[in-house]
Design a protein around this motif. Sequence first.
Motif, PDB file in Angstrom:
ATOM      1  N   GLU A  15       0.831  -1.207   0.000  1.00  0.00           N
ATOM      2  CA  GLU A  15       0.000   0.000   0.000  1.00  0.00           C
ATOM      3  C   GLU A  15       0.871   1.264   0.000  1.00  0.00           C
ATOM      4  OE1 GLU A  15      -3.642   0.262   0.765  1.00  0.00           O
ATOM      5  OE2 GLU A  15      -4.031  -1.883   0.660  1.00  0.00           O
ATOM      6  N   TYR A  43      -6.677   3.170   7.593  1.00  0.00           N
ATOM      7  CA  TYR A  43      -6.034   3.351   6.299  1.00  0.00           C
ATOM      8  C   TYR A  43      -4.600   3.853   6.486  1.00  0.00           C
ATOM      9  CZ  TYR A  43      -7.570   8.166   7.187  1.00  0.00           C
ATOM     10  OH  TYR A  43      -7.808   9.378   7.757  1.00  0.00           O
ATOM     11  N   ARG A  77      -4.505   8.708   0.348  1.00  0.00           N
ATOM     12  CA  ARG A  77      -4.679   7.586   1.264  1.00  0.00           C
ATOM     13  C   ARG A  77      -5.106   6.330   0.532  1.00  0.00           C
ATOM     14  NH1 ARG A  77      -9.378   9.995   4.962  1.00  0.00           N
ATOM     15  NH2 ARG A  77      -7.843  11.627   5.087  1.00  0.00           N
ATOM     16  N   THR A  78      -4.969   5.217   1.231  1.00  0.00           N
ATOM     17  CA  THR A  78      -5.386   3.941   0.648  1.00  0.00           C
ATOM     18  C   THR A  78      -6.905   3.848   0.677  1.00  0.00           C
ATOM     19  OG1 THR A  78      -5.194   2.861   2.803  1.00  0.00           O
ATOM     20  CG2 THR A  78      -3.272   2.747   1.340  1.00  0.00           C
ATOM     21  N   THR A  80     -10.389   2.621   1.732  1.00  0.00           N
ATOM     22  CA  THR A  80     -10.885   2.085   3.002  1.00  0.00           C
ATOM     23  C   THR A  80     -11.952   1.009   2.824  1.00  0.00           C
ATOM     24  OG1 THR A  80     -12.512   3.865   3.155  1.00  0.00           O
ATOM     25  CG2 THR A  80     -10.399   4.197   4.265  1.00  0.00           C
ATOM     26  N   HIS A  87      -7.525  -3.055   4.814  1.00  0.00           N
ATOM     27  CA  HIS A  87      -8.899  -3.152   5.320  1.00  0.00           C
ATOM     28  C   HIS A  87      -9.218  -4.537   5.892  1.00  0.00           C
ATOM     29  CE1 HIS A  87     -12.993  -1.849   5.806  1.00  0.00           C
ATOM     30  NE2 HIS A  87     -13.397  -2.962   5.228  1.00  0.00           N
TER      31      HIS A  87
END
Length: 146
Positions: A15, A43, A77-78, A80, A87
């Motif tokens: 990520e 996240y 951000r990754t 969610t 996650h």
Amino acid sequence: MLNHLQNLKDSLIQEFFQLYEQYEPDQLYACALVLNEYLGIDYLAVSSTRSLFSEQEDSAEYLSEADKWNVEKWRYRTQTHSAQGLHQFKNIFADYFKQRYIYGNPLLNSPDTPQYNHLELLLDIFQQAKQALSNAYDLDLSQIVF
């Protein structure tokens, strides 16, 4: 549980590297693993110097200097809602620690079992992932605060 720890580390690496590849030209200065109030993983977020407000830009589109370290306002951000990545670990660790620290659990009395709490475990894995990421991709991460 050890399998989950390795998978978490691998997910953190994957990520972060995706965010790094996408936003590295914007000069990343920070990376944060964002946890919820129960220390569950929400996240991974990064911020860049390019996202900070300067006099030439519209202030509504950029972070103010006061919000430079306000992770909730970072835009990079990754995902969610993904079933993959970080996650998937939201409930795994909560369930593990709930079972491990129930009164009378034999794991508590074993001298061979390290007594990590949830936050210590996450911080340890985060540090391991940072080191592995640096080694695997030969990245200079000294300019990024983790």
